[in-house]
Design a protein around this motif. Structure first.
Motif: not given
Length: 168
Positions: A7-20
């Motif tokens: 869940v923490q990995l996917m949360s980081r991935y989500n934020a990274w994708q949105n910021s990109q």
């Protein structure tokens, strides 16, 4: 099925994708963002709004102290009228999601989540782990639609491979 590290990995991935996405989206005009491109939620902004609506809905289910979205599925594509409004709320939502993920314990991912399904119009119970996996899959699905619309519009869409997620 899953654990807090997932869940923490996917949360980081989500934020990274949105910021990109930000630099590409900010380079677009309002008309380009709202142009109906034949996607399920019409435009790029409509799809991003639906994704935000879904995130709000699921986060409220996971943590009822968090606000639920206003309106139903049909209203989801008009949640925020401008990119600026969407961006501000996206930043807040990604923060809420990251905080929620950081506090999860393994036991929080077991058992059933009972919720009212607006789509089915009834209460349903599903395994919590499956609901969390669906939550992240929903994000990836709709960001993939945005990626395709950006590419078709001649914009360079950001890299989306989880493999390239930067380390903390």
């Amino acid at each position: 099925m899953i654990d807090p590290a997932y869940v923490q990995l996917m949360s980081r991935y989500n934020a990274w994708q949105n910021s990109q996405l930000s630099s590409t989206l900010n380079a677009m005009t309002a008309d380009e963002l709202m142009l109906d491109r034949g996607a399920f939620f019409g435009s790029i902004l409509g799809t991003l709004n639906h994704l935000m609506w879904g995130d709000m809905l699921w986060m409220n289910r996971f943590d009822p102290a968090l606000p639920a979205p206003v309106g139903g599925l049909d209203d989801s594509k008009t949640l925020h009228p401008t990119l600026a409004a969407w961006s501000a709320e996206r930043f807040r939502m990604d923060g809420r999601l990251t905080l929620w993920a950081s506090k999860l314990k393994s036991m929080d991912l077991h058992g059933d989540l009972t919720m009212f399904s607006r789509v089915l119009g009834q209460e349903v119970s599903k395994p919590m782990g499956e609901c969390v996996v669906h939550f992240f899959n929903h994000q990836t699905h709709h960001r993939g639609q945005v990626h395709a619309m950006l590419t078709a519009a001649g914009y360079a869409a950001p890299v989306s491979d989880l493999f390239f997620l930067p380390k903390d």
